[in-house]
Motif scaffolding. Sequence first.
Motif, PDB file in Angstrom:
ATOM      1  N   ARG A 246       5.483   1.355  -9.390  1.00 22.35           N
ATOM      2  CA  ARG A 246       5.654   1.905 -10.738  1.00 22.35           C
ATOM      3  C   ARG A 246       4.919   3.220 -10.968  1.00 22.35           C
ATOM      4  O   ARG A 246       5.108   3.864 -11.999  1.00 22.35           O
ATOM      5  CB  ARG A 246       5.212   0.879 -11.757  1.00 22.35           C
ATOM      6  N   ASN A 247       4.065   3.615 -10.045  1.00 26.08           N
ATOM      7  CA  ASN A 247       3.331   4.874 -10.199  1.00 26.08           C
ATOM      8  C   ASN A 247       2.790   5.304  -8.839  1.00 26.08           C
ATOM      9  O   ASN A 247       2.950   4.586  -7.849  1.00 26.08           O
ATOM     10  CB  ASN A 247       2.198   4.711 -11.230  1.00 26.08           C
ATOM     11  N   GLY A 248       2.152   6.461  -8.821  1.00 30.94           N
ATOM     12  CA  GLY A 248       1.629   6.982  -7.569  1.00 30.94           C
ATOM     13  C   GLY A 248       0.550   6.110  -6.965  1.00 30.94           C
ATOM     14  O   GLY A 248       0.507   5.899  -5.750  1.00 30.94           O
ATOM     15  N   ALA A 249      -0.329   5.579  -7.803  1.00 34.09           N
ATOM     16  CA  ALA A 249      -1.420   4.731  -7.302  1.00 34.09           C
ATOM     17  C   ALA A 249      -0.862   3.489  -6.612  1.00 34.09           C
ATOM     18  O   ALA A 249      -1.337   3.105  -5.535  1.00 34.09           O
ATOM     19  CB  ALA A 249      -2.359   4.338  -8.447  1.00 34.09           C
ATOM     20  N   GLU A 250       0.134   2.879  -7.201  1.00 34.98           N
ATOM     21  CA  GLU A 250       0.742   1.690  -6.598  1.00 34.98           C
ATOM     22  C   GLU A 250       1.429   2.046  -5.280  1.00 34.98           C
ATOM     23  O   GLU A 250       1.351   1.292  -4.310  1.00 34.98           O
ATOM     24  CB  GLU A 250       1.727   1.069  -7.577  1.00 34.98           C
ATOM     25  N   ALA A 251       2.083   3.193  -5.227  1.00 33.63           N
ATOM     26  CA  ALA A 251       2.726   3.640  -3.983  1.00 33.63           C
ATOM     27  C   ALA A 251       1.684   3.866  -2.893  1.00 33.63           C
ATOM     28  O   ALA A 251       1.875   3.456  -1.741  1.00 33.63           O
ATOM     29  CB  ALA A 251       3.522   4.918  -4.228  1.00 33.63           C
ATOM     30  N   ARG A 252       0.568   4.519  -3.243  1.00 40.65           N
ATOM     31  CA  ARG A 252      -0.490   4.755  -2.260  1.00 40.65           C
ATOM     32  C   ARG A 252      -1.030   3.435  -1.711  1.00 40.65           C
ATOM     33  O   ARG A 252      -1.211   3.291  -0.510  1.00 40.65           O
ATOM     34  CB  ARG A 252      -1.626   5.557  -2.882  1.00 40.65           C
ATOM     35  N   ARG A 253      -1.291   2.485  -2.612  1.00 42.16           N
ATOM     36  CA  ARG A 253      -1.799   1.172  -2.178  1.00 42.16           C
ATOM     37  C   ARG A 253      -0.787   0.468  -1.287  1.00 42.16           C
ATOM     38  O   ARG A 253      -1.140  -0.089  -0.252  1.00 42.16           O
ATOM     39  CB  ARG A 253      -2.122   0.289  -3.382  1.00 42.16           C
ATOM     40  N   TRP A 254       0.466   0.475  -1.686  1.00 39.35           N
ATOM     41  CA  TRP A 254       1.495  -0.238  -0.944  1.00 39.35           C
ATOM     42  C   TRP A 254       1.660   0.351   0.453  1.00 39.35           C
ATOM     43  O   TRP A 254       1.795  -0.381   1.427  1.00 39.35           O
ATOM     44  CB  TRP A 254       2.814  -0.192  -1.719  1.00 39.35           C
ATOM     45  N   LEU A 255       1.622   1.672   0.551  1.00 41.40           N
ATOM     46  CA  LEU A 255       1.808   2.326   1.849  1.00 41.40           C
ATOM     47  C   LEU A 255       0.557   2.290   2.722  1.00 41.40           C
ATOM     48  O   LEU A 255       0.629   2.620   3.900  1.00 41.40           O
ATOM     49  CB  LEU A 255       2.259   3.777   1.650  1.00 41.40           C
ATOM     50  N   SER A 256      -0.562   1.907   2.164  1.00 42.34           N
ATOM     51  CA  SER A 256      -1.799   1.903   2.952  1.00 42.34           C
ATOM     52  C   SER A 256      -1.747   0.907   4.106  1.00 42.34           C
ATOM     53  O   SER A 256      -2.427   1.099   5.110  1.00 42.34           O
ATOM     54  CB  SER A 256      -3.016   1.631   2.069  1.00 42.34           C
ATOM     55  N   ASP A 257      -0.924  -0.135   3.999  1.00 45.05           N
ATOM     56  CA  ASP A 257      -0.853  -1.104   5.094  1.00 45.05           C
ATOM     57  C   ASP A 257       0.585  -1.523   5.430  1.00 45.05           C
ATOM     58  O   ASP A 257       0.822  -2.557   6.013  1.00 45.05           O
ATOM     59  CB  ASP A 257      -1.705  -2.339   4.784  1.00 45.05           C
ATOM     60  N   ARG A 258       1.551  -0.684   5.055  1.00 37.88           N
ATOM     61  CA  ARG A 258       2.955  -0.960   5.352  1.00 37.88           C
ATOM     62  C   ARG A 258       3.657   0.324   5.766  1.00 37.88           C
ATOM     63  O   ARG A 258       3.218   1.409   5.431  1.00 37.88           O
ATOM     64  CB  ARG A 258       3.663  -1.532   4.121  1.00 37.88           C
TER      65      ARG A 258
ATOM     66  N   LEU B 183       1.908   8.974   5.758  1.00 36.06           N
ATOM     67  CA  LEU B 183       3.349   8.736   5.764  1.00 36.06           C
ATOM     68  C   LEU B 183       3.977   9.677   6.785  1.00 36.06           C
ATOM     69  O   LEU B 183       3.886  10.899   6.653  1.00 36.06           O
ATOM     70  CB  LEU B 183       3.958   8.974   4.375  1.00 36.06           C
ATOM     71  N   ALA B 184       4.573   9.114   7.797  1.00 32.16           N
ATOM     72  CA  ALA B 184       5.096   9.901   8.909  1.00 32.16           C
ATOM     73  C   ALA B 184       6.131  10.922   8.456  1.00 32.16           C
ATOM     74  O   ALA B 184       6.961  10.642   7.584  1.00 32.16           O
ATOM     75  CB  ALA B 184       5.706   8.974   9.952  1.00 32.16           C
ATOM     76  N   ALA B 185       6.081  12.086   9.074  1.00 30.51           N
ATOM     77  CA  ALA B 185       7.045  13.140   8.768  1.00 30.51           C
ATOM     78  C   ALA B 185       8.468  12.701   9.102  1.00 30.51           C
ATOM     79  O   ALA B 185       9.427  13.216   8.527  1.00 30.51           O
ATOM     80  CB  ALA B 185       6.687  14.412   9.525  1.00 30.51           C
ATOM     81  N   ALA B 186       8.606  11.745  10.011  1.00 32.58           N
ATOM     82  CA  ALA B 186       9.926  11.249  10.397  1.00 32.58           C
ATOM     83  C   ALA B 186      10.556  10.366   9.326  1.00 32.58           C
ATOM     84  O   ALA B 186      11.766  10.119   9.362  1.00 32.58           O
ATOM     85  CB  ALA B 186       9.824  10.470  11.705  1.00 32.58           C
ATOM     86  N   VAL B 187       9.759   9.898   8.362  1.00 29.40           N
ATOM     87  CA  VAL B 187      10.298   9.071   7.280  1.00 29.40           C
ATOM     88  C   VAL B 187      10.941   9.998   6.248  1.00 29.40           C
ATOM     89  O   VAL B 187      10.255  10.821   5.642  1.00 29.40           O
ATOM     90  CB  VAL B 187       9.191   8.222   6.608  1.00 29.40           C
ATOM     91  N   PRO B 188      12.252   9.898   6.066  1.00 25.27           N
ATOM     92  CA  PRO B 188      12.892  10.771   5.084  1.00 25.27           C
ATOM     93  C   PRO B 188      12.448  10.440   3.665  1.00 25.27           C
ATOM     94  O   PRO B 188      12.183   9.281   3.340  1.00 25.27           O
ATOM     95  CB  PRO B 188      14.387  10.515   5.275  1.00 25.27           C
ATOM     96  N   ALA B 189      12.354  11.483   2.847  1.00 24.62           N
ATOM     97  CA  ALA B 189      11.953  11.336   1.452  1.00 24.62           C
ATOM     98  C   ALA B 189      13.010  12.015   0.575  1.00 24.62           C
ATOM     99  O   ALA B 189      13.416  13.144   0.847  1.00 24.62           O
ATOM    100  CB  ALA B 189      10.589  11.973   1.221  1.00 24.62           C
TER     101      ALA B 189
END
Length: 123
Positions: free
Chosen positions: A33-45, A73-79
Motif C-alpha cells: 500500500r505504500n513505499g515502506a511496505e514495498a521496501r519491507r516486502w522486498l527485503s526478503d523476497r 531490486l535486480a536491474a533484470a526485474v522489469p518495472a
Amino acid sequence: MSVVLYVEDDPVNGLLMQGIVELRSGCQLHIARNGAEARRWLSDRTVDLLLCDLRLPDVAGDALLGELRAAGLAAAVPAVLVTAESEDTAATLARRSGFDGYWTKPLDVPATLRSLERWLGKH
C-alpha cells in the motif's frame, strides 16, 4: 509461478489489478500500500515484475524505483509505472525514472493483460 508486486494505495485499483492478474495462470500478485511496505516486502523476497503507482502516500513512485534498485531490486526485474497522468507525461516520467514501461489509468484490461504477458512471458 511468476510473482508481481504492485505498489498501490487505492484499494479499488488493487482489486482491478488482482482481477487482471488472475486471468493469467501461474501468476501471483502481492499489493503493497505504500513505499515502506514495498521496501519491507522486498527485503526478503524476489519478484518477477514490479508495478508502481506514481502517487503514493509516503513517496513518489518514480523515486521509489530508484530506492528499491539501490536496495537490491535486480536491474533484470522489469518495472512498470502505473499512473493516471497523461500518456505523454507517463512516458516521460517512466523514461526519466528508469521504468521499463508504463500503463495509464483507467487501465484497458485486454491491453494490460497482453502487456503483462509480454513482461512475464519468459517466466
